[in-house]
Design an enzyme around this catalytic site. Structure first.
Site, mmCIF file in Angstrom:
data_model
loop_
_atom_site.group_PDB
_atom_site.id
_atom_site.type_symbol
_atom_site.label_atom_id
_atom_site.label_comp_id
_atom_site.label_asym_id
_atom_site.label_seq_id
_atom_site.Cartn_x
_atom_site.Cartn_y
_atom_site.Cartn_z
ATOM 1 N N HIS A 1 -124.087 -34.518 -37.642
ATOM 2 C CA HIS A 1 -124.327 -33.059 -37.643
ATOM 3 C C HIS A 1 -123.227 -32.187 -38.260
ATOM 4 O O HIS A 1 -123.545 -31.212 -38.947
ATOM 5 C CB HIS A 1 -124.639 -32.584 -36.217
ATOM 6 C CG HIS A 1 -126.071 -32.788 -35.862
ATOM 7 N ND1 HIS A 1 -126.907 -31.763 -35.476
ATOM 8 C CD2 HIS A 1 -126.824 -33.900 -35.870
ATOM 9 C CE1 HIS A 1 -128.111 -32.245 -35.250
ATOM 10 N NE2 HIS A 1 -128.089 -33.543 -35.471
ATOM 11 N N ASP B 1 -124.821 -24.857 -35.178
ATOM 12 C CA ASP B 1 -125.831 -25.900 -35.193
ATOM 13 C C ASP B 1 -126.949 -25.421 -34.253
ATOM 14 O O ASP B 1 -126.676 -24.891 -33.174
ATOM 15 C CB ASP B 1 -125.214 -27.199 -34.667
ATOM 16 C CG ASP B 1 -126.115 -28.390 -34.893
ATOM 17 O OD1 ASP B 1 -125.733 -29.274 -35.656
ATOM 18 O OD2 ASP B 1 -127.235 -28.437 -34.300
#
Ligand code: UDP
Length: 480
Positions: A21, A120
């Protein structure tokens, strides 16, 4: 953009430190920072993840982007037992850790107020945090777009699964009705997901519909995923790690209707078209020089990404199949998994293969010696393979992997899934024969499909693609 745009703008970038990520988020922040030199970017991430980023990306950061360390939530002296516990501890502490991180970044910049939180998307608390400080919230969704759709429709999925089971969920995993097990039925009722089956859903969604089926992830993480559909519509824009042109019109239109704005900025981990390979001697892992010595399209490259773990017997089955088929292989294998390989495998295959703890994967997949990628179907990995022109043998393991595998095999036709969904010696030998062997017709067809899809991606990444326009929109949004 006007002359004054960007002045006094401060973007706090909040990373989800697990798996792959942080890379796309850092790449996005770097691209934005280079394009908006007057905007300040403070990238907040755990120490461990920042170290990994520095060790593996080698990218030179623009002057207006600075990395900061936030707490990982692990109490002093404690060692998390496994990744889910590490994730649970991180998420429990995360709102406070990031708040402190933002204070630190503001203090260092002479109290330059945070005007935008770019996080995120898994950090769902970013929504409230941004509202509290009157800042914009721009979440980045890293996995595949169809996975986002599945999270949105989890209630409807639940309902249709119950119907598919004949009105009772008690059928669970094994409740076959008629000829077809409900888990193998298509998600016809979900816009854009009709090609997927219930069994392709991520374990976190399956956990909701299959009684007794427990995903391994942390409870806080599972709750965060369930909150996605409630919080993302509040975002100023949702940014996708994907090219819009790759997704069906139904999926695109449906997602568009759910958000204030949705921006497809392309694959953030990949540069398309790919730059020339670096000189092999500069590759400290030794992978590229080793590939230079192999015949064109002869090598099987193997990697299951940054978090996925195979059951031990499958490591052994895969190794046995590689050895029996005599296919040259390059395996990115974490040190602790070597124990699962058959006795004497490393010695016997010393000449046949190379095992490394980390490979420069995007370059490896663009090397002419690589003929097949044996993959877990992580979203980044699938597109690195596609851009490298390499067909895949898929063994999906977690998260959006199963959906990606379905797209690779059934929709894009650029790879095959292993027989029965798990590695067995016999099934794997068959798959290797199919992709690398003498069935020229099958191989040629996959190569053609890869070429067509790659063309589409290269076009999408070009100046006339949607990504270029959406990136500009994002730039305006964070600069004003
Ligand atoms: N990767 C790499 N070298 C390795 C293993 C993985 O560079 O030895 C990179 C790979 O190129 C990809 C990322 O790690 O960009 C994995 O991301 P993906 O979305 O495929 O899977 P995840 O790790 O999130 O499950």
């Amino acid at each position: 953009m006007s002359q004054s745009a960007g002045k006094n703008q401060h973007v706090a970038v909040l990373a989800f430190p697990l798996g792959s990520h942080p890379w796309p988020l850092l790449n996005l922040a770097s691209r934005l920072a280079s394009a908006a030199p007057d905007v300040r970017f403070s990238f907040l991430n755990t120490a461990k993840s920042n170290q990994k980023l520095s060790a593996t990306s080698g990218a030179h950061l623009p002057h207006n982007l600075k990395l900061y360390v936030v707490a990982d939530g692990v109490p002093e002296g404690h060692v998390p037992k496994n990744p889910p516990e590490e994730l649970e501890l991180f998420l429990e502490a995360a709102p406070e850790s990031f708040r402190k991180g933002m204070d630190m970044a503001m203090a260092e910049t002479g109290q330059q107020k945070i005007t935008c939180i770019m996080s995120d998307a898994f950090l769902v608390f970013g929504s409230d945090m941004a509202a509290d400080i009157h800042a914009k919230w721009v979440p980045l969704f890293v996995p595949a777009p169809y996975d986002l759709s599945a999270h949105f429709y989890s209630a409807l999925i639940h309902e249709t699964y119950a119907k598919a089971c004949g009105g009772s969920e008690a059928h669970g995993n094994g409740g076959a009705v008629g000829d077809l097990n409900p888990i193998d039925k298509n998600l016809d009722a979900i816009p854009g997901l009709s090609v997927m089956r219930f069994g392709d859903l991520s374990p976190d969604i399956l956990q909701e519909i299959l009684p007794g089926n427990h995903s391994n992830s942390s409870p806080i993480f599972a709750r965060a995923l369930r909150r996605l559909r409630e919080v993302l519509p509040r975002a100023n824009a949702v940014v996708m790690n994907s090219f819009q042109e790759l997704n069906s019109a139904i999926l695109t239109d449906d997602l568009k209707s759910k958000f204030r704005d949705i921006l497809y900025v392309g694959f953030l981990k990949l540069i398309v078209p790919t730059p020339p390979l670096p000189p092999s001697h500069s590759d400290a892992t030794g992978c590229l020089p080793w590939l230079d010595e192999q015949k064109p399209t002869s090598v099987a490259y193997i990697s299951f990404g940054t978090v996925a773990v195979l059951p031990p017997h499958e490591f052994a089955a895969l190794a046995e199949a590689l050895e029996a088929s005599c296919v040259p292989f390059l395996w990115s294998l974490r040190e602790n998994f070597k124990a699962f390989l058959p006795n004497g495998f490393l010695e016997r295959t010393r000449k046949q293969g190379k095992i490394v703890p980390w490979a420069p994967q995007a370059y490896v997949l663009s090397h002419k010696a690589v003929g097949v990628y044996i993959t877990h179907c992580g979203y980044n990995s699938v597109f690195e393979s596609l851009v490298g022109g390499v067909p895949m043998i898929c063994r999906p393991i977690l998260a959006d992997n199963m959906m990606n595998g379905r797209m690779v095999e059934d929709v894009w036709e650029i790879g095959v899934r292993v027989e029965g969904g798990v590695f067995t010696k016999k099934g794997m030998i068959k798959s290797l024969e199919l992709v690398l062997g003498h069935d020229d017709q099958h191989r040629r067809r996959m190569k053609e499909k890869i070429r067509d899809l790659k063309e589409l991606v290269v076009k999408a990444a070009g100046p006339d693609g949607i990504a270029s326009n959406d990136f500009k929109t994002l730039l305006e949004l964070i600069s004003q």
